[in-house]
Design a protein around this motif. Structure first.
Motif: not given
Length: 135
Positions: A53-57, A60-65, A132-134
């Protein structure tokens, strides 16, 4: 009774981002903590389950590859990568998600494919320098 993937009896069957090695992963409990058990050949790695969950969050916040940047624990890590984040004092747990001293690295190799099959992220599958990206 339905088969629940991600258990010791029915582990997730995963492939590294370059699709060169297969490994298994499942959710378990150790010392009162929920962990991921990652078996690569005869090597068994443990990661704090919060990393999912932490990496997924973070993605999402990073918004890019973001580059994966996988590295063994003893090797330097490229800043700004998933691997660097997975051992950073600035991540939500304040350090390593890997739990077995000497085998805490490779976060950027083994965790991204799990997020991909869980539908939480997209992962590239090139021979090198995957990102990777969200989702």
């Amino acid at each position: 009774m339905p088969i629940t993937e991600g258990t010791k009896e029915y582990p997730w069957k995963l492939t590294t981002p370059p699709q060169t090695s297969e490994y298994e992963m499942y959710k378990d409990e150790k010392d009162g903590k929920t962990i991921l058990v990652c078996t690569v050949g005869k090597t068994v790695l443990h990661y704090d389950y919060r990393c999912v969950n932490d990496l997924a969050a973070m993605l999402k916040k990073h918004e890019d590859w973001i580059e994966l940047g996988s590295a063994d624990e003893q090797k330097p890590v490229k800043e700004g990568t998933v691997e660097a984040w997975g051992r950073s004092p600035d991540n939500p747990i304040g350090g390593w998600y890997g739990l077995k001293k000497g085998l805490r690295g490779r976060f950027g190799m083994y965790i991204p494919p799990l997020l991909e099959i869980l539908g939480l992220a997209e992962v590239e599958h090139n021979p090198r320098n995957n990102r990777m990206r969200s989702k």
